[in-house]
Design an enzyme around this catalytic site. Structure first.
Site, PDB file in Angstrom:
ATOM      1  N   THR A 121     -40.084  -6.934 -31.760  1.00 36.84           N
ATOM      2  CA  THR A 121     -39.407  -5.701 -31.326  1.00 36.84           C
ATOM      3  C   THR A 121     -40.187  -4.493 -31.839  1.00 36.84           C
ATOM      4  O   THR A 121     -40.321  -4.305 -33.052  1.00 36.84           O
ATOM      5  CB  THR A 121     -37.965  -5.678 -31.871  1.00 36.84           C
ATOM      6  OG1 THR A 121     -37.311  -6.843 -31.389  1.00 36.84           O
ATOM      7  CG2 THR A 121     -37.203  -4.437 -31.429  1.00 36.84           C
ATOM      8  N   GLY A 255     -23.843  -7.789 -38.305  1.00 38.75           N
ATOM      9  CA  GLY A 255     -24.848  -8.057 -39.345  1.00 38.75           C
ATOM     10  C   GLY A 255     -26.056  -8.730 -38.709  1.00 38.75           C
ATOM     11  O   GLY A 255     -26.312  -8.565 -37.524  1.00 38.75           O
ATOM     12  N   CYS A 258     -31.145  -8.308 -36.664  1.00 39.96           N
ATOM     13  CA  CYS A 258     -31.555  -7.446 -35.541  1.00 39.96           C
ATOM     14  C   CYS A 258     -30.747  -6.158 -35.398  1.00 39.96           C
ATOM     15  O   CYS A 258     -31.319  -5.069 -35.430  1.00 39.96           O
ATOM     16  CB  CYS A 258     -31.490  -8.225 -34.238  1.00 39.96           C
ATOM     17  SG  CYS A 258     -32.705  -9.529 -34.173  1.00 39.96           S
TER      18      CYS A 258
END
Ligand code: UDX
Length: 433
Positions: A121, A255, A258
């Site tokens: 990402t 949580g 990511c």
């Protein structure tokens, strides 16, 4: 096709095993010798359903190998997929040092026409930087692409085998054709876009889902003020096709590795391009305040934590994983211990000692081997994570005959009336009892 994954973390290992299962020749590359030597022996350093079996199968079939050597991994690769970690820097931006380091190291070994694709990402604009780094190191002609990952932990193999969609970000037609061919066996819709759109799509999906969860948690808090039940709200508005019933159960906030990171990165990216970061900051802030806020509320209801024995059920950040990154347990247990509570925790897979690399657990904290052992003498039972073993457990069998026992159902997984009939003092989320 010869495919190399750089980075044998969660995404790299799962994707490598799945792409190998389509008959590709796959190499997993990592600079961490220990990781590679255990992967060579089909040992995965984390728990993910079905992964070790698939990995073993593909290694035995000769489709999947692991190495620490860039030359071995890159020289014959048609597609190189960068799947290294992008931790958050202190200012909230993605730290891209591992992405850039892998680009430098792979460059000298590229074969003509290879595609270098980023799965990690990363913010829009990263692909251009990677391209420049590689061009500084080689004259070989190569292509670039962005192939973001949408898999979820706990169902990663299935998500990779049957994705809702595959997003390919590229410029060249040749690249789209090759990557489409690579993803054909998945039988999924393929969204072909420019690289910036692919990268924004990943941030947008995660930030939207995090927003949805934060939204329903806020609604849950309002319901507690007026006698409404948040589960009824989800049902009632979920029939609206624009809204839907899924993926917004309330609880302790989001949580994992990511959402918390990606929302903050989108805020940092907004600042970097002189756009307003209010929305993403607020989502992060509300999520971070959620656990302390709920604990204050529960503390009042149960009459304080001091000297209470508390059974914490579920240490991982979600079911079917041993991953405790940004897990509710990691925030709740230290607060309870600091207030003088005694904790007995339980998780089917996650280990508190293992995660924090401790020789011994903290004073006043034990990790039990069974749910029964954890709840035996508890004053308060807190069910944090919806592991089936926990939600299907028959708590009537363990109810202490004399003791007042509170049951905090932090994900609304239990029937309040059933637990009340079993003489538990039930507390849920977003409803008054
Ligand atoms: C997420 C995205 O779903 C995935 O597409 C992306 O590739 C990585 O990030 P993951 O973090 O593995 O996947 O787990 P997910 O199941 O999405 O849950 C994230 C967090 O949200 C968990 O803490 C979960 O408990 C919480 N959650 C999820 C809720 O509180 N309510 C929900 O309705 C759904």
């Amino acid at each position: 096709m010869n495919v190399t994954f750089i980075g044998t973390g969660f995404v790299g290992v799962v994707s490598a095993a799945v792409y190998a299962s389509f008959g590709n020749q796959v190499i997993g590359l990592d600079v961490d010798e220990n990781k590679i030597s255990s992967l060579k022996n089909s040992k995965v350093p984390f728990f993910e359903p079905g992964l070790e079996e698939l990995l073993t199968q593909q290694q035995q079939a000769g489709n999947l190998t692991f190495t620490t050597d860039y030359k071995t991994a890159i020289r014959n690769a048609d597609v190189i997929i960068i799947a290294v970690g992008t931790p958050s820097a202190p200012d909230g931006q993605a730290d891209l040092k591992y992405v850039f380091a892998s680009a430098e190291s792979l460059a000298p070994h590229l074969k003509t026409g290879a595609i270098v694709a980023i799965k990690s990402t990363v913010p829009p604009g990263t692909l251009n930087k990677v391209e420049k780094i590689i061009k500084n190191k080689t004259k070989t002609k190569f292509f670039t692409a962005s192939v973001p990952e949408f898999l979820k932990e706990g169902s990663a193999v299935q998500d990779t085998l049957k994705p809702d969609r595959v997003v390919i970000g590229a410029i060249d037609q040749e690249v789209f054709e090759k990557l489409e061919k690579l993803h054909q066996p998945l039988n999924a819709p393929i969204v072909k876009v420019r690289p910036e759109s692919a990268q924004m799509a990943k941030y947008s999906a995660n930030a939207y889902l995090a927003t949805r969860i934060t939204f329903i948690n806020q609604i849950a808090d309002l319901c507690e003020k007026n006698g409404a039940d948040v589960n009824d709200i989800v049902k009632a508005i979920g029939f609206d096709k624009r809204i839907g019933q899924h993926y917004w159960y309330p609880g302790l906030g989001y949580g994992g590795s990511c959402f918390p990171k990606d929302v903050k990165e989108l805020a940092a990216y907004s600042r970097a391009v002189n756009e307003n970061d209010n929305l993403f900051n607020k989502i992060s802030e509300l999520n971070e305040n959620r656990i302390p806020k709920l604990l204050r509320k529960f503390e009042k209801e149960v009459g304080g934590w001091e000297n209470k024995q508390i059974a914490i059920l579920g240490l991982a950040f979600k079911p079917n994983t041993d991953d405790m990154r940004e897990a509710p347990s990691t925030k709740i247990i230290p607060i309870l211990l600091s207030k003088g509570a005694k904790i007995i925790s339980y998780d089917p897979m996650a280990s508190w000692k293992g995660f924090f690399r401790l020789d011994n657990l903290e004073e006043n904290h034990q990790q039990a081997g069974t749910i029964k052992e954890a709840v035996k003498n508890a004053d308060v039972i807190m069910s944090l994570i919806e592991w089936p073993e926990i939600t299907q457990f028959d708590f009537s069998k363990t109810k202490h005959p004399d003791k007042i026992q509170w049951f905090i159902d932090a994900r609304n997984q239990f029937h309040p009336q059933t637990l009340q009939q079993q003489k538990y003092q039930y507390l849920g989320i977003g409803k008054t009892n």
